[in-house]
Write an enzyme that holds these catalytic residues in place. Structure first.
Site, PDB file in Angstrom:
ATOM      1  N   CYS A   1       0.834  -1.215   0.000  1.00 26.48           N
ATOM      2  CA  CYS A   1       0.000   0.000   0.000  1.00 26.48           C
ATOM      3  C   CYS A   1       0.867   1.262   0.000  1.00 26.48           C
ATOM      4  CB  CYS A   1      -0.913  -0.015   1.224  1.00 26.48           C
ATOM      5  SG  CYS A   1      -1.682   1.556   1.611  1.00 26.48           S
TER       6      CYS A   1
ATOM      7  N   CYS B   1       0.316   3.549   2.988  1.00 24.88           N
ATOM      8  CA  CYS B   1       0.941   2.969   4.193  1.00 24.88           C
ATOM      9  C   CYS B   1       2.430   3.314   4.243  1.00 24.88           C
ATOM     10  CB  CYS B   1       0.759   1.454   4.198  1.00 24.88           C
ATOM     11  SG  CYS B   1      -0.959   0.910   4.218  1.00 24.88           S
TER      12      CYS B   1
END
Length: 434
Positions: free
Chosen positions: A63, A66
Site C-alpha cells: 500500500c 501505508c
C-alpha cells in the site's frame, strides 16, 4: 483426479489462514522506548493489555499510503512516549495476519485504531507527525477543564487546536455537562468557565449566562445554547455540533456520519472547489442552521464521481436529494435541481417539499451496493468464496467423470485451470485499493 481433490481439500486451512508467527511469545513484555512496535497474532493481545493507550496502524506492505504514513509514525512515537500518560504506536501487517484484520473490521489500508484500555476506536485525525501528536494528546487529557479567567479560556482554546469541536460552559454548573464530557471525550473538548469578563462574552458571542458555546475551528463556526439545560437537550446540542453545518462528503466524514441517525440533505455539484459551489455552500449553511434535525452535506462529481453517481444522473447540476445513509434516497418532486439565480429560494422550496412529503423514494445505484459489499468482505474472504466455488465445480466434474471416462477428464482439467487463472487474475493483492 480424486487424489487431487484430497490434496486440495487438505490445503484449505493453509490458503484461508496464515500460520501464526512464532517470532514472539504471548507473554512478551514490552517497554515504552519510543519505537514503533511490530505486532502479530501471537503478541497483539498482550500488547493491548500492557498499555493503557496504543495507536495501531493496520497496514499492507504493497500500500502506497501505508509507506507514506510509516515515517510519520516513526517520528511521532518518541514524542508520544514521553507524555505523562504515554501513548504507544504499533503496526500490524493486516494483509498477512488476516484474523486480526477480520476481528477489527479492517476493510482498507492504512486503518488506524486507538485502543484505550483495550477498547478500540477508529482514528480519523491528521497523519503528519506533528499534528498527529497534538491530536493524540486529546486522548490522555482530562475529561473536562475548569477555567477561572479570560486567559485560561484563551489558553484552553489555543491548546485544543483545530481537530475537535470545543464546548465551553459559561456560568454553567460542571455537573450539567460532566456525563457528556465523559461520553464524548474522544470527539470533543469540554470545559466550564467559572470566571470571565464581558470581553469574553463579546469574543465568544453570547449575551447572557448560563450558556454553552460550541466552537468548530476547522470550519470557523460557532453556536450558542441557552437552554433548557436538561441532559436530553444538552446532548442534542452537543451531537449536532460535532460536525460542521455543511459537511464535505468523503470517506472520513462518511465514517463519522454513520453514528448520526439524522438524514442527510446531500447537494451534488460539478466541482466543490469552484467559486459558485462555495457560494452555494454558504446558502446551505443558512438552511442547515434552521434545520438542525437534518445533516447537510455536499460532494463534487470531480472529487468523487463514483459516490455522486449513485444518486442518479449527474448531467444537470447542482441538484439535491435526501439520503437515508443506507440504500435509499428521496427526491423532491419538481424541486430536485438547484439552478438559476435565486438558489436560496429553491433550497427553501426543496426542504419544504421534503417535509410536506412531496417526495419519491429511490434506491442508490448498484455501484454503491458493490462498495458496501467490498467494505464488508475483505480480500481473503473473496479468495475463500472463489476457492469454494472452484471446489464445488471440481466435485461436479469428478462426478461427471465417473459416468464418462473417455473425454471429460481433460475438459475438467482445462476448466479447473481456467477458473483458477481467471479468479486469481482478478483478485490480486496488488489490485486492492488503499
Amino acid at each position: 483426479m480424486k487424489n487431487l481433490l484430497v490434496v486440495v481439500v487438505l490445503l484449505v486451512p493453509f490458503l484461508l489462514f496464515n500460520p501464526i508467527s512464532s517470532s514472539s511469545s504471548a507473554d512478551e513484555q514490552f517497554s515504552v522506548d519510543g519505537k514503533v512496535l511490530e505486532l502479530d497474532e501471537s503478541n497483539f493481545e498482550s500488547a493491548i493489555s500492557r498499555f493503557d493507550f496504543i495507536l495501531v496502524d493496520f497496514y499492507a506492505p504493497w500500500c502506497g499510503h501505508c509507506k507514506s504514513l510509516s515515517p510519520e509514525l516513526d517520528a511521532a512515537a518518541p514524542v508520544l512516549a514521553t507524555l505523562r500518560e504515554p501513548i504507544v504506536i504499533a503496526k500490524v501487517n493486516a494483509d498477512k495476519f488476516t484474523r486480526l484484520a477480520q476481528k477489527y473490521d479492517i476493510d482498507g489500508y492504512p486503518t488506524l485504531k486507538i485502543f484505550s484500555h483495550g477498547v478500540p476506536v477508529d482514528y480519523y485525525g491528521p497523519r503528519k507527525a506533528e499534528l498527529l501528536v497534538r491530536y493524540l494528546k486529546k486522548l490522555v487529557a482530562p475529561d473536562f477543564s475548569v477555567l477561572d479567567s479570560d486567559s485560561a479560556i484563551n489558553n484552553f482554546v489555543e491548546a485544543a487546536g483545530n481537530y475537535f469541536p470545543i464546548y465551553i460552559g459559561f456560568g454553567l454548573d460542571q455537573s450539567m455537562i460532566e456525563k457528556l464530557a465523559v461520553k464524548y471525550k474522544k470527539k470533543a473538548w469540554f470545559s466550564v468557565a467559572k470566571d470571565f469578563s464581558e470581553d469574553a462574552m463579546v469574543l465568544y458571542d453570547f449575551d447572557k449566562v448560563p450558556a454553552l458555546v460550541s466552537l468548530n475551528p476547522s470550519y470557523n463556526e460557532r453556536s450558542t445554547f441557552y437552554g433548557p439545560f436538561e441532559e436530553e437537550f444538552l446532548e442534542d446540542f452537543v451531537k449536532q455540533n460535532l460536525i460542521p453545518l455543511v459537511t464535505p462528503i468523503n470517506l472520513e466524514t462518511l465514517k463519522i456520519l454513520k453514528d448520526d441517525a439524522r438524514k442527510v440533505v446531500l447537494t451534488i455539484v460539478e466541482d466543490d472547489e469552484e467559486e459558485k459551489a462555495k457560494e452555494l455552500v454558504k446558502l446551505l449553511k443558512a438552511a442547515a442552521s434552521a434545520n438542525r434535525d437534518l445533516v447537510f452535506g455536499y460532494v463534487g462529481v470531480k472529487q468523487w464521481a463514483d459516490f455522486a453517481e449513485t444518486f442518479g444522473s449527474t448531467s444537470k447540476l447542482p441538484k439535491m436529494v435526501v439520503w437515508s445513509g443506507r440504500e435509499e434516497y428521496f427526491s423532491v418532486i419538481d424541486s430536485e435541481r438547484i439552478a438559476g439565480e435565486d438558489q436560496a429560494t429553491q433550497i427553501s422550496r426543496f426542504l419544504q417539499g421534503y417535509k410536506e412529503g412531496r417526495i419519491t423514494e429511490e434506491k442508490v445505484r448498484g455501484r454503491s451496493m458493490l462498495a458496501i459489499i467490498n467494505s464488508l468482505i475483505n480480500i481473503r474472504t473473496v479468495y475463500a468464496l472463489v476457492f469454494v466455488v472452484a471446489i464445488v465445480m471440481l466435485i461436479q466434474s469428478i462426478n461427471k467423470d465417473d459416468s464418462d471416462h473417455e473425454r471429460v477428464p481433460n475438459q475438467v482439467d482445462n476448466a479447473g485451470s481456467s477458473i483458477s487463472e481467471a479468479a486469481y487474475s482478478v483478485y490480486k493483492p496488488e489490485d486492492k485499493e488503499d
